[in-house]
Enzyme design. Sequence first.
Site, PDB file in Angstrom:
ATOM      1  N   CYS A 114       0.881  -1.173  -0.031  1.00 45.83           N
ATOM      2  CA  CYS A 114      -0.026   0.078   0.057  1.00 45.83           C
ATOM      3  C   CYS A 114       0.785   1.106  -0.074  1.00 45.83           C
ATOM      4  CB  CYS A 114      -0.947   0.285   1.102  1.00 45.83           C
ATOM      5  SG  CYS A 114      -2.162  -1.429   1.191  1.00 45.83           S
ATOM      6  N   HIS A 275      -3.712   6.936   1.553  1.00 45.43           N
ATOM      7  CA  HIS A 275      -3.991   5.503   0.834  1.00 45.43           C
ATOM      8  C   HIS A 275      -5.355   5.302   1.095  1.00 45.43           C
ATOM      9  CE1 HIS A 275      -4.158   1.342   0.219  1.00 45.43           C
ATOM     10  NE2 HIS A 275      -4.040   1.205   1.371  1.00 45.43           N
ATOM     11  N   ASN A 305     -10.190  -0.711  -1.834  1.00 43.73           N
ATOM     12  CA  ASN A 305      -8.666  -0.381  -1.687  1.00 43.73           C
ATOM     13  C   ASN A 305      -8.136  -1.194  -2.645  1.00 43.73           C
ATOM     14  OD1 ASN A 305      -5.974  -1.030  -0.747  1.00 43.73           O
ATOM     15  ND2 ASN A 305      -6.572  -1.477   1.273  1.00 43.73           N
TER      16      ASN A 305
HETATM   17  N1  ACO Z   1     -19.315  -9.924   6.082  1.00 47.33           N
HETATM   18  C1  ACO Z   1     -19.659 -10.150   6.791  1.00 47.33           C
HETATM   19  N2  ACO Z   1     -19.136 -10.749   8.242  1.00 47.33           N
HETATM   20  C2  ACO Z   1     -18.058 -10.500   8.158  1.00 47.33           C
HETATM   21  C3  ACO Z   1     -17.171 -10.131   6.928  1.00 47.33           C
HETATM   22  C4  ACO Z   1     -17.802  -9.731   5.795  1.00 47.33           C
HETATM   23  N3  ACO Z   1     -17.350  -9.430   4.567  1.00 47.33           N
HETATM   24  N4  ACO Z   1     -15.761 -10.166   7.270  1.00 47.33           N
HETATM   25  C5  ACO Z   1     -15.780 -10.540   8.375  1.00 47.33           C
HETATM   26  N5  ACO Z   1     -16.916 -10.927   9.023  1.00 47.33           N
HETATM   27  C6  ACO Z   1     -17.375 -11.178  10.640  1.00 47.33           C
HETATM   28  C7  ACO Z   1     -16.111 -12.219  10.951  1.00 47.33           C
HETATM   29  O1  ACO Z   1     -16.352 -13.378  10.655  1.00 47.33           O
HETATM   30  C8  ACO Z   1     -16.621 -11.939  12.486  1.00 47.33           C
HETATM   31  O2  ACO Z   1     -17.516 -12.967  12.740  1.00 47.33           O
HETATM   32  P1  ACO Z   1     -17.665 -13.451  14.238  1.00 47.33           P
HETATM   33  O3  ACO Z   1     -17.721 -12.419  15.212  1.00 47.33           O
HETATM   34  O4  ACO Z   1     -19.110 -14.151  14.302  1.00 47.33           O
HETATM   35  O5  ACO Z   1     -16.429 -14.529  14.392  1.00 47.33           O
HETATM   36  C9  ACO Z   1     -16.997 -10.452  12.732  1.00 47.33           C
HETATM   37  O6  ACO Z   1     -17.407 -10.280  11.320  1.00 47.33           O
HETATM   38  C10 ACO Z   1     -15.804  -9.705  13.086  1.00 47.33           C
HETATM   39  O7  ACO Z   1     -14.555  -9.979  12.283  1.00 47.33           O
HETATM   40  P2  ACO Z   1     -13.304  -9.337  12.355  1.00 47.33           P
HETATM   41  O8  ACO Z   1     -12.145  -9.727  11.251  1.00 47.33           O
HETATM   42  O9  ACO Z   1     -12.834  -8.941  13.786  1.00 47.33           O
HETATM   43  O10 ACO Z   1     -13.905  -8.070  11.803  1.00 47.33           O
HETATM   44  P3  ACO Z   1     -13.540  -6.381  12.139  1.00 47.33           P
HETATM   45  O11 ACO Z   1     -14.835  -6.020  12.684  1.00 47.33           O
HETATM   46  O12 ACO Z   1     -12.047  -6.337  12.634  1.00 47.33           O
HETATM   47  O13 ACO Z   1     -13.749  -5.760  10.770  1.00 47.33           O
HETATM   48  C11 ACO Z   1     -12.151  -5.244   8.959  1.00 47.33           C
HETATM   49  C12 ACO Z   1     -12.741  -6.324   9.778  1.00 47.33           C
HETATM   50  C13 ACO Z   1     -13.002  -4.309   8.174  1.00 47.33           C
HETATM   51  C14 ACO Z   1     -11.009  -5.793   8.120  1.00 47.33           C
HETATM   52  C15 ACO Z   1     -11.341  -4.216  10.156  1.00 47.33           C
HETATM   53  O14 ACO Z   1     -10.545  -5.102  10.965  1.00 47.33           O
HETATM   54  C16 ACO Z   1     -10.383  -3.428   9.702  1.00 47.33           C
HETATM   55  O15 ACO Z   1     -10.994  -2.397   9.213  1.00 47.33           O
HETATM   56  N6  ACO Z   1      -9.189  -3.559   9.655  1.00 47.33           N
HETATM   57  C17 ACO Z   1      -8.132  -2.453   9.139  1.00 47.33           C
HETATM   58  C18 ACO Z   1      -7.431  -3.457   8.100  1.00 47.33           C
HETATM   59  C19 ACO Z   1      -7.726  -2.603   6.737  1.00 47.33           C
HETATM   60  O16 ACO Z   1      -8.414  -1.959   6.466  1.00 47.33           O
HETATM   61  N7  ACO Z   1      -6.996  -3.368   5.842  1.00 47.33           N
HETATM   62  C20 ACO Z   1      -7.363  -2.763   4.480  1.00 47.33           C
HETATM   63  C21 ACO Z   1      -5.975  -3.565   3.612  1.00 47.33           C
HETATM   64  S1  ACO Z   1      -4.690  -3.282   4.525  1.00 47.33           S
HETATM   65  C22 ACO Z   1      -3.955  -1.716   4.129  1.00 47.33           C
HETATM   66  O17 ACO Z   1      -4.608  -1.173   2.950  1.00 47.33           O
HETATM   67  C23 ACO Z   1      -3.193  -0.859   5.115  1.00 47.33           C
END
Ligand code: ACO
Length: 348
Positions: A114, A275, A305
């Site tokens: 990224c 980004h 992204n």
């Molecule tokens: N749809 C529905 N449910 C989902 C999805 C989806 N697409 N993805 C995950 N879930 C569920 C999981 O299975 C989990 O369910 P459970 O509680 O029953 O086990 C629940 O949602 C929470 O899962 P987490 O992985 O903890 O989800 P989180 O709330 O952290 O959200 C996310 C995930 C959006 C990726 C978040 O962690 C985030 O914003 N992280 C930042 C990382 C990021 O933005 N990365 C982008 C690329 S890297 C970069 O560019 C730097």
Amino acid sequence: MYQSKIAGIGYYVPKNVYTNHDLTRFMDTSDEWIQERTGIQERRFADRYAETTTTMAIEAAKIAIERAKTTAQDIDFIVFATLSPDYYFPGCGVLLQREMGMHEIGALDVRNQCSGFVYALSVADQFIKTGMYKNILVVGSEKHSFAMDFETRSRNMSVIFGDGAGAVVLQPTQEKGKGILSTHLHSDGADAEILAMYYPGAHANKWMKDKPPFPDQELGGLFLTTEQLESGAALPYMDGPAVFKKAIVKFPEVIKEALSTHSFTEQDIDLLIPHQANFRISQYVQKLLGLDDNQVFNNIQKYGNTTAASVPIALCEAWEAGRIKDGNLICLAAFGSGFTWASALIRW
Ligand code: ACO
């Protein structure tokens, strides 16, 4: 010492639009979940066969070169940032050189995910500053869709990413105080494996130790068994919450570093182009820095992204929309896998 300026800019996104509703056809997810956690409404996916990371980069490069009032034959160096190259090797830089009929110029591929575009811009800036090159093409391009898994097991990853490309042409400028004022690059490999794709990699086996069946040690780690491929061993891995926590610290840090280098404050920024990792990360950073909505540009809603392509696509869209004017102070900032993070301050 010369100063470099962005003389031309362009971007390309594929025609195929996939909304959050479209993704629900393949996996258990919802528009509500995706929008709430990421801000993404839709993304573009490249044509499976006709488009590659290189072909998209070429489309963006053609526009940037034309706007810079130059030609492909006048480009004297290429810096190409991507994490999704057409081949494991060689890199996309040489493919672009070949397809655009450029001279036998140097082509460098940057693998900083990224942060790739901001790193690439910094490399190009150094070459312009020393007078070594006068017309450098800097590209960020990604075709994520070819390696994405659209099953529910990968939904935390596959709803986030999209395809696209952005490019700029860097040239020396005589205008005092204009152009790239400084760039700031950082890395910390302590958490390298929490946002990573281990295969194909010479050390990938280490990260498969808890995921039998193991790769054939005799053959080495590059060869996966059919069972491993089916179990998702070759897919990217991300610990989303851990990435979020690190990103919201490093984004503001590297932006402040750029500002303080020139004794600027947050209020001096005319436009911040972060980004496009996740809209929630952008909002958090904006709030922490006390920036108004009109000081930050986001387009993740439309494209998801696009990793190394996200900064140049956003920069170009902002410029085309009239959000960047002559004399404006523009800050580019990125954070990604590695972890690596970077910023660039530009007087437009
Ligand atoms: N749809 C529905 N449910 C989902 C999805 C989806 N697409 N993805 C995950 N879930 C569920 C999981 O299975 C989990 O369910 P459970 O509680 O029953 O086990 C629940 O949602 C929470 O899962 P987490 O992985 O903890 O989800 P989180 O709330 O952290 O959200 C996310 C995930 C959006 C990726 C978040 O962690 C985030 O914003 N992280 C930042 C990382 C990021 O933005 N990365 C982008 C690329 S890297 C970069 O560019 C730097």
